[in-house]
Design an enzyme around this catalytic site. Structure first.
Site, PDB file in Angstrom:
ATOM      1  N   LYS A   8      48.415  47.449  48.006  1.00  0.00           N
ATOM      2  CA  LYS A   8      48.407  46.491  49.121  1.00  0.00           C
ATOM      3  C   LYS A   8      47.904  45.174  48.521  1.00  0.00           C
ATOM      4  CE  LYS A   8      46.452  44.389  51.943  1.00  0.00           C
ATOM      5  NZ  LYS A   8      46.494  42.885  51.937  1.00  0.00           N
ATOM      6  N   GLU A  39      35.545  45.814  42.727  1.00  0.00           N
ATOM      7  CA  GLU A  39      35.172  44.606  41.969  1.00  0.00           C
ATOM      8  C   GLU A  39      35.002  43.519  43.013  1.00  0.00           C
ATOM      9  OE1 GLU A  39      34.925  44.773  38.669  1.00  0.00           O
ATOM     10  OE2 GLU A  39      35.599  46.844  38.673  1.00  0.00           O
ATOM     11  N   CYS A  60      35.682  35.257  40.485  1.00  0.00           N
ATOM     12  CA  CYS A  60      34.485  36.043  40.801  1.00  0.00           C
ATOM     13  C   CYS A  60      33.375  35.774  39.804  1.00  0.00           C
ATOM     14  CB  CYS A  60      34.846  37.519  40.800  1.00  0.00           C
ATOM     15  SG  CYS A  60      35.765  37.966  39.322  1.00  0.00           S
ATOM     16  N   GLU A 108      28.206  33.208  47.757  1.00  0.00           N
ATOM     17  CA  GLU A 108      29.450  32.927  47.038  1.00  0.00           C
ATOM     18  C   GLU A 108      30.265  31.914  47.837  1.00  0.00           C
ATOM     19  OE1 GLU A 108      32.660  35.912  46.744  1.00  0.00           O
ATOM     20  OE2 GLU A 108      32.691  35.479  44.594  1.00  0.00           O
TER      21      GLU A 108
HETATM   22  P1  NAD Z   1      39.320  39.434  50.403  1.00  0.00           P
HETATM   23  O1  NAD Z   1      38.124  40.305  50.426  1.00  0.00           O
HETATM   24  O2  NAD Z   1      39.567  38.529  51.543  1.00  0.00           O
HETATM   25  O3  NAD Z   1      40.653  40.317  50.272  1.00  0.00           O
HETATM   26  C1  NAD Z   1      40.887  41.177  49.195  1.00  0.00           C
HETATM   27  C2  NAD Z   1      41.937  42.197  49.591  1.00  0.00           C
HETATM   28  O4  NAD Z   1      41.362  43.071  50.567  1.00  0.00           O
HETATM   29  C3  NAD Z   1      43.192  41.601  50.255  1.00  0.00           C
HETATM   30  O5  NAD Z   1      44.323  42.326  49.852  1.00  0.00           O
HETATM   31  C4  NAD Z   1      42.901  41.788  51.733  1.00  0.00           C
HETATM   32  O6  NAD Z   1      44.070  41.826  52.531  1.00  0.00           O
HETATM   33  C5  NAD Z   1      42.194  43.124  51.718  1.00  0.00           C
HETATM   34  N1  NAD Z   1      41.331  43.364  52.876  1.00  0.00           N
HETATM   35  C6  NAD Z   1      40.578  42.463  53.557  1.00  0.00           C
HETATM   36  N2  NAD Z   1      39.900  43.084  54.545  1.00  0.00           N
HETATM   37  C7  NAD Z   1      40.219  44.401  54.492  1.00  0.00           C
HETATM   38  C8  NAD Z   1      39.837  45.556  55.239  1.00  0.00           C
HETATM   39  N3  NAD Z   1      38.985  45.472  56.268  1.00  0.00           N
HETATM   40  N4  NAD Z   1      40.369  46.739  54.891  1.00  0.00           N
HETATM   41  C9  NAD Z   1      41.215  46.834  53.852  1.00  0.00           C
HETATM   42  N5  NAD Z   1      41.636  45.787  53.111  1.00  0.00           N
HETATM   43  C10 NAD Z   1      41.125  44.573  53.420  1.00  0.00           C
HETATM   44  O7  NAD Z   1      39.238  38.655  49.022  1.00  0.00           O
HETATM   45  P2  NAD Z   1      40.152  37.455  48.494  1.00  0.00           P
HETATM   46  O8  NAD Z   1      39.844  36.222  49.285  1.00  0.00           O
HETATM   47  O9  NAD Z   1      41.571  37.901  48.378  1.00  0.00           O
HETATM   48  O10 NAD Z   1      39.553  37.304  47.009  1.00  0.00           O
HETATM   49  C11 NAD Z   1      38.387  36.620  46.745  1.00  0.00           C
HETATM   50  C12 NAD Z   1      37.209  37.572  46.586  1.00  0.00           C
HETATM   51  O11 NAD Z   1      37.489  38.539  45.571  1.00  0.00           O
HETATM   52  C13 NAD Z   1      35.953  36.861  46.122  1.00  0.00           C
HETATM   53  O12 NAD Z   1      34.833  37.355  46.804  1.00  0.00           O
HETATM   54  C14 NAD Z   1      35.877  37.210  44.641  1.00  0.00           C
HETATM   55  O13 NAD Z   1      34.586  37.139  44.085  1.00  0.00           O
HETATM   56  C15 NAD Z   1      36.425  38.587  44.627  1.00  0.00           C
HETATM   57  N6  NAD Z   1      36.942  38.895  43.301  1.00  0.00           N
HETATM   58  C16 NAD Z   1      36.234  39.761  42.516  1.00  0.00           C
HETATM   59  C17 NAD Z   1      36.675  40.035  41.220  1.00  0.00           C
HETATM   60  C18 NAD Z   1      35.915  40.972  40.303  1.00  0.00           C
HETATM   61  O14 NAD Z   1      36.441  41.319  39.250  1.00  0.00           O
HETATM   62  N7  NAD Z   1      34.711  41.392  40.657  1.00  0.00           N
HETATM   63  C19 NAD Z   1      37.835  39.415  40.749  1.00  0.00           C
HETATM   64  C20 NAD Z   1      38.520  38.533  41.594  1.00  0.00           C
HETATM   65  C21 NAD Z   1      38.072  38.297  42.863  1.00  0.00           C
END
Ligand code: NAD
Length: 498
Positions: A174, A249, A283, A384
């Site tokens: 997804k 992550e 991140c 963040e």
């Molecule tokens: P997000 O949390 O908004 O979404 C991530 C994914 O989760 C998307 O596909 C989204 O549709 C899905 N999602 C959201 N809510 C959900 C739920 N309730 N149930 C199931 N799926 C759900 O994150 P984003 O804005 O896409 O990415 C940015 C975030 O990701 C930042 O916090 C960043 O730090 C983190 N990130 C972490 C790493 C790492 O390696 N630790 C790498 C990249 C990004």
């Protein structure tokens, strides 16, 4: 010309969502419609899980060497398709061409590394007492789920897909609703490479619908998410309901720690890269620049000068150094934090506003921003932001630097800048984070474990540990003695020594 339409990718085919619904993907540079994409929901996830279940046994039964060969083929095909994929990633998320070209050029390495692991991984023969042979075999989990973010759409997906494939799993992905196109196209690459239909499936859609349905699916054996910390918690709770394996992550607030023996130019170049790559939307963004007080003012002066000189603009232009934020929503979050920082008493030393000019009218642009006079407990130094904002804070000694660096709920990454060998390692060992760079930042390799301490996540991507996390151990214990053992004979109990 109408925008292209992309269906889901299930069982090797493009399909519309069963509801017939679709959603729009917009270009953050100018708001243009990039594509309409099928909007999957729980019914589509269920169908994709079923398709993966049909494909999983044959893929699992294939010798690891054969899976590895197909993954090597995928690496070659991916390398050839780079120009198209780079253009699409730029259109989806607005990251500058120089960044996306450099990042995507590395993707084949993940397929090569994990392809090699599939071929070479050895199981164990534990030293079992008595006349027994004990051996373990790592076997696939079955069908696994990947939920991915938009900031590195293909890289983060590849970090999950390559070990899953190597270990013999089938999967349902997804992708982020902001960047689903390249994950769909990866399906064509894998198909051409000989990965059987149904092993890799993609259901685009939204988090609370498609994402939650995948996380809560009772027949998914592992769910692996990259996203914000609240998202990780929500998905972990759903996975826990089925005892589904879970790795995550999540968010970060990385510290870049600069000791006084580092040249000012080197420290500033490091800070710029750590803070503003991907317009700060990573991140491991160097969101907190901790500088020894003796060089603090010199570093700030040069950092502000270089920040103001960064070329912000159209991400398609090879010369652009900083692109737009991914969405108007993300920019509104950054603007809010700038207000919060000012309200908390920090000093805005660079940026802090939208750029002006015709080229920026329709895009989600925001200038690279430097806050000075920030203190560790301020919200801008704790939370963040996920945008191009860095808080500069002075420190006196090593202990204070460590205390500030460790003083957030996050623990993903940090970098330590010094030529003092003992200090570099000492500080690295004291930092509560999963990844520490010494005299570098944001360096990554498929062999090198990646993941967070504390609220930055659970589990690790990359390396053998990632491969193993997509397997389960089957332990086989062989009695090498042909004699009958009869516990219920009169002297039976005495014959058994364990
Ligand atoms: P997000 O949390 O908004 O979404 C991530 C994914 O989760 C998307 O596909 C989204 O549709 C899905 N999602 C959201 N809510 C959900 C739920 N309730 N149930 C199931 N799926 C759900 O994150 P984003 O804005 O896409 O990415 C940015 C975030 O990701 C930042 O916090 C960043 O730090 C983190 N990130 C972490 C790493 C790492 O390696 N630790 C790498 C990249 C990004």
């Amino acid at each position: 010309m109408p925008a292209p339409y992309f269906g889901m990718f299930v069982a090797g085919e493009r399909r519309p969502a069963h509801s017939g619904r679709s959603f729009a993907v917009h270009n953050p540079h100018d708001g243009a419609l990039v594509a309409e994409v099928a909007e999957g929901d729980a019914a589509d996830i269920d169908m994709a899980v079923y398709a993966a279940e049909q494909a999983a046994p044959a893929w699992a039964a294939m010798p690891g060497a054969e899976r590895g060969d197909r993954m090597h083929r995928a690496a070659e095909i991916l390398a050839k398709q780079m120009p198209e994929l780079v253009d699409l990633e730029i259109a989806q998320i607005g990251r500058p061409r120089r960044e996306m070209a450099a990042q995507l050029a590395r993707l084949p390495e993940w397929f090569r590394y994990f392809g090699a692991v599939a071929r070479t991984h050895e199981d164990a023969v534990p030293p079992f007492g008595g006349n027994f042979l004990d051996y373990t075999r790592r076997v696939p989990l079955g069908v696994v789920g990947h939920i991915t973010p938009w900031n590195h759409p293909l890289l983060i997906l590849t970090k999950k897909v390559a070990p899953s494939l190597a270990a013999g799993n089938a999967m349902v992905v997804k992708p982020s609703e902001l960047a689903p196109i390249t994950p769909l196209l990866l399906g064509d690459v894998l198909r051409e490479a000989g990965v059987p239909d149904g092993v890799y499936n993609v259901v685009p859609g939204f988090g609370p619908t498609a994402g939650a349905a995948l996380a809560a699916h009772p027949r998914i054996r592992k769910i692996d998410v990259t996203g914000g910390t609240p998202t990780g918690k929500a998905i972990g709770a759903l996975a826990g309901g089925n005892l589904t394996r879970f790795s995550a992550e999540l968010g970060g607030k990385a510290a870049v720690i600069v000791f006084p023996d580092v040249a000012i130019e080197r420290a500033v170049a490091a800070a710029l890269f750590a803070s503003f790559i991907a317009t700060g939307q990573t991140c491991i963004q160097g969101a907190r620049l901790l500088v020894h007080r003796s060089i603090h003012d010199d570093v700030v002066r040069e950092l502000v000068r270089r920040t103001n000189a960064l070329r912000v603009g159209d991400p398609r232009d090879e010369r652009t150094q900083v692109g737009p934020l991914v969405s108007a929503r993300q920019r509104a979050i950054v603007e809010r934090y700038v207000e919060i920082g000012l309200g908390e008493g920090a000093t805005l030393a660079a940026g802090g506003r939208r750029p002006e000019g015709a080229g920026f009218d329709r895009g989600c642009y925001f200038l690279p921003t430097v806050f000075t006079n920030a203190t560790p407990s301020m919200r801008i130094a704790q939370e963040e932001i996920f945008g191009p904002v860095v808080c500069v804070m002075p420190f006196e000694g090593e202990d204070e630097a460590i205390r500030i660096a460790n003083g957030t709920q996050y623990g993903l990454a940090a970098s330590v800048w010094t030529h003092d060998l003992a200090r570099a390692h000492r500080v690295a060992h004291a930092l509560e984070c999963g990844v520490t760079w010494i005299n570098d930042h944001h360096r990554i390799d498929p062999a090198s474990p990646w993941g967070g301490f504390k609220m930055s996540g659970i589990g690790r991507e990359n390396g053998l540990v990632a491969y193993e996390a997509y397997t389960q151990i089957r332990n086989v214990i062989v009695n090498l003695d042909d004699a009958t053992f009869d516990w219920y004979a009169d002297d039976g109990a005495g014959l058994r020594y364990s």
